[in-house]
Design an enzyme around this catalytic site. Structure first.
Site, PDB file in Angstrom:
ATOM      1  N   LYS A  37      11.777   4.420  -3.627  1.00  0.00           N
ATOM      2  CA  LYS A  37      12.722   4.901  -2.618  1.00  0.00           C
ATOM      3  C   LYS A  37      13.333   3.840  -1.706  1.00  0.00           C
ATOM      4  O   LYS A  37      14.377   3.305  -2.011  1.00  0.00           O
ATOM      5  CB  LYS A  37      12.086   6.039  -1.822  1.00  0.00           C
ATOM      6  CG  LYS A  37      11.848   7.277  -2.698  1.00  0.00           C
ATOM      7  CD  LYS A  37      11.980   8.570  -1.960  1.00  0.00           C
ATOM      8  CE  LYS A  37      12.167   9.743  -2.907  1.00  0.00           C
ATOM      9  NZ  LYS A  37      10.960  10.277  -3.516  1.00  0.00           N
ATOM     10  N   PHE A  88       3.611  15.078  -5.881  1.00  0.00           N
ATOM     11  CA  PHE A  88       4.870  14.887  -6.605  1.00  0.00           C
ATOM     12  C   PHE A  88       4.933  13.447  -7.084  1.00  0.00           C
ATOM     13  O   PHE A  88       4.829  12.515  -6.292  1.00  0.00           O
ATOM     14  CB  PHE A  88       6.090  15.205  -5.730  1.00  0.00           C
ATOM     15  CG  PHE A  88       7.370  15.054  -6.503  1.00  0.00           C
ATOM     16  CD1 PHE A  88       7.793  16.070  -7.347  1.00  0.00           C
ATOM     17  CD2 PHE A  88       8.125  13.897  -6.427  1.00  0.00           C
ATOM     18  CE1 PHE A  88       8.959  15.934  -8.106  1.00  0.00           C
ATOM     19  CE2 PHE A  88       9.291  13.749  -7.184  1.00  0.00           C
ATOM     20  CZ  PHE A  88       9.706  14.773  -8.022  1.00  0.00           C
ATOM     21  N   ASP A  99       0.457   6.411  -5.004  1.00  0.00           N
ATOM     22  CA  ASP A  99       1.908   6.567  -5.123  1.00  0.00           C
ATOM     23  C   ASP A  99       2.496   6.446  -3.720  1.00  0.00           C
ATOM     24  O   ASP A  99       2.429   7.372  -2.918  1.00  0.00           O
ATOM     25  CB  ASP A  99       2.207   7.940  -5.744  1.00  0.00           C
ATOM     26  CG  ASP A  99       3.702   8.236  -5.851  1.00  0.00           C
ATOM     27  OD1 ASP A  99       4.500   7.544  -5.179  1.00  0.00           O
ATOM     28  OD2 ASP A  99       4.071   9.159  -6.582  1.00  0.00           O
TER      29      ASP A  99
HETATM   30  C1  LIG Z   1      10.627  10.684  -4.937  1.00  0.00           C
HETATM   31  C2  LIG Z   1       9.240  10.475  -5.390  1.00  0.00           C
HETATM   32  C3  LIG Z   1       8.937  10.124  -6.712  1.00  0.00           C
HETATM   33  C4  LIG Z   1       9.997  10.047  -7.799  1.00  0.00           C
HETATM   34  O1  LIG Z   1      10.911   9.050  -7.569  1.00  0.00           O
HETATM   35  P1  LIG Z   1      12.278   9.003  -8.432  1.00  0.00           P
HETATM   36  O2  LIG Z   1      12.927   7.731  -7.965  1.00  0.00           O
HETATM   37  O3  LIG Z   1      13.057  10.236  -8.103  1.00  0.00           O
HETATM   38  O4  LIG Z   1      11.892   8.961  -9.863  1.00  0.00           O
HETATM   39  C5  LIG Z   1       7.631   9.865  -7.037  1.00  0.00           C
HETATM   40  N1  LIG Z   1       6.653   9.957  -6.126  1.00  0.00           N
HETATM   41  C6  LIG Z   1       6.903  10.288  -4.848  1.00  0.00           C
HETATM   42  C7  LIG Z   1       5.779  10.345  -3.871  1.00  0.00           C
HETATM   43  C8  LIG Z   1       8.199  10.583  -4.432  1.00  0.00           C
HETATM   44  O5  LIG Z   1       8.437  10.932  -3.174  1.00  0.00           O
END
Ligand SMILES: *Cc1c(COP(=O)(O)O)cnc(C)c1O
Length: 394
Positions: A249, A135, A220
């Site tokens: 986050k 994700f 990420d």
């Molecule tokens: C939550 C998340 C995102 C997206 O972040 P947003 O602030 O909602 O755009 C991207 N990568 C990972 C691994 C996430 O957990």
């Protein structure tokens, strides 16, 4: 107002893009939140992993109050001292490089994707390999990057140039590389994908593959970063440093921030005017992120994350012996997944009824991610709620 009247406002005025639990939260402190009717909840998934220090950490509140009365926003055509200080703090605690600031995880990844495209531009490489079950966000580029069909439905044509391979499968990764490939992007621990931890050996081989083909390794760490996994960044736990790391986050403890950390060797890939963000790196938000770093260091929260994570895991392993609906316990430090043999929706709802907030992802993985400040007392309470629920659905 009450819960019903707030829900009614949403029904009339908010785009219906979320599946929502009818819970109106008005106050938070540490691992606790209160709803509009005054009910208290134990929050073991604070803000979808955003409130890593718990709600309203006093150091963050203080920093925001002070900064809000000085200057909140400075355009990036000028300088602000906090952005520079925060970038230094991130780089000093990760790898030699430089930082771009944005406002969310998707934007941090967007920058990483644009950087990879620009890096490959000289020899016409543009392909980025990402993982099944990953994700990376909800913008057009990041849904193309995400290895789950459900985020893409109805948004075609998608941005070209992404290829997905199974996570932790090095042969599949190697075989997917072509003369057009410029980067490999992955979460060191898949969050939405169900708390899947990358093997150390897999990451080492992926890094070697990247080095040998002049590709970028992008991690990420939007969900895994800022101490969640017992080190500031999960890659430090797994022993392999990326070329690019994205954060968001919990970096700002509840304020919107995203950061793309780029190693020094490739730090000038995006030249002036090639990328920008109006709000990115504002002094107000940077003050919250700096306070977050300070709290983690001064309060020994990395050590606490490791200790409390082990404590939770040990207790859940014990529950596993008693309740066969638990299939496995996964994760590192305070990023914990409890894999069930049944769908977890009912467990989630029953916990909610008993004033415990957790999360369920991929239908059968309970995600337990309490704040790094969590204490044994709250863990005991949360797990006794969970056990009560397990004993009833048996
Ligand atoms: C939550 C998340 C995102 C997206 O972040 P947003 O602030 O909602 O755009 C991207 N990568 C990972 C691994 C996430 O957990």
């Amino acid at each position: 107002m009450n819960t019903a009247s707030v829900v009614d406002l949403y029904k009339e005025y908010i785009l219906p893009t979320y599946i929502q639990t009818p819970l109106v939260l008005v106050k938070g402190k540490g691992a606790r939140v209160w709803d509009i009717e005054g009910n208290e909840y134990l929050d073991f998934f604070p803000g979808w992993a955003v409130s890593g220090l718990g709600h309203c950490h006093p150091k963050v509140v203080k920093a925001l109050k002070i900064q809000a009365s000085k200057i909140m926003h400075v355009s990036n055509n000028y300088y602000n001292e906090l952005q520079g200080q925060l970038a230094k703090r991130i780089v000093d605690s990760s790898f030699p490089g430089r930082v771009f600031f944005a406002n969310s995880g998707a934007e941090a990844n967007e920058c990483a994707i644009k950087l990879a495209r620009r890096y490959g531009n000289k020899d016409k490489r543009y392909e980025i390999i990402t993982m099944t079950g990953s994700f990376h966000g909800r913008t057009m580029a990041t849904i193309a990057a995400t290895g789950q069909d459900k985020v893409k439905i109805g948004f075609e044509p998608l941005l070209e140039g992404f290829k997905h391979v199974p996570f932790n499968d090095f042969d599949a990764l190697k075989n997917a590389v072509t003369e057009k490939t410029v980067a490999i992007m992955l979460e060191p621990i898949q969050g939405e994908g169900g708390i899947n931890v990358a093997d150390k050996d897999y990451l080492r081989k992926a890094k070697e593959l990247c080095s040998s083909k002049d590709m970028l390794l992008i991690f990420d760490e939007v969900q895994t970063g800022m101490g969640r996994c017992g080190k500031l960044f999960a890659y430090q736990q797994l022993g392999m440093t990326p070329d690019v790391m994205t954060l968001a986050k919990s970096l700002g403890s509840g304020t919107p921030i995203g950061a793309t950390v780029v190693s020094e060797r490739i730090a000038t890939t995006l030249p002036p005017s090639s990328h920008a963000s109006t709000f990115g790196g504002s002094p107000l938000i940077c003050s919250a992120a700096l306070a977050t770093f300070e709290a983690i260091e001064e309060e020994g929260l990395l050590e606490n994350a490791v200790k409390m994570g082990e404590y939770i895991k040990k207790k859940v392993e014990k529950l596993k012996k008693k309740y066969p609906i638990i299939k496995s316990v996964k994760g590192i430090a305070l990023m914990i997944g409890v894999e069930l043999n049944i769908e977890g929706d009912e467990i989630y709802r029953e916990c909610l009824k008993n004033k415990l907030l957790i999360n369920c992802t991929q239908k059968n993985i309970l995600r337990i991610m309490p704040p790094l400040t969590v204490k044994k007392k709250d863990i005991n309470k949360a797990l006794s709620v969970l056990e009560g629920v397990f004993s009833r659905v048996k």
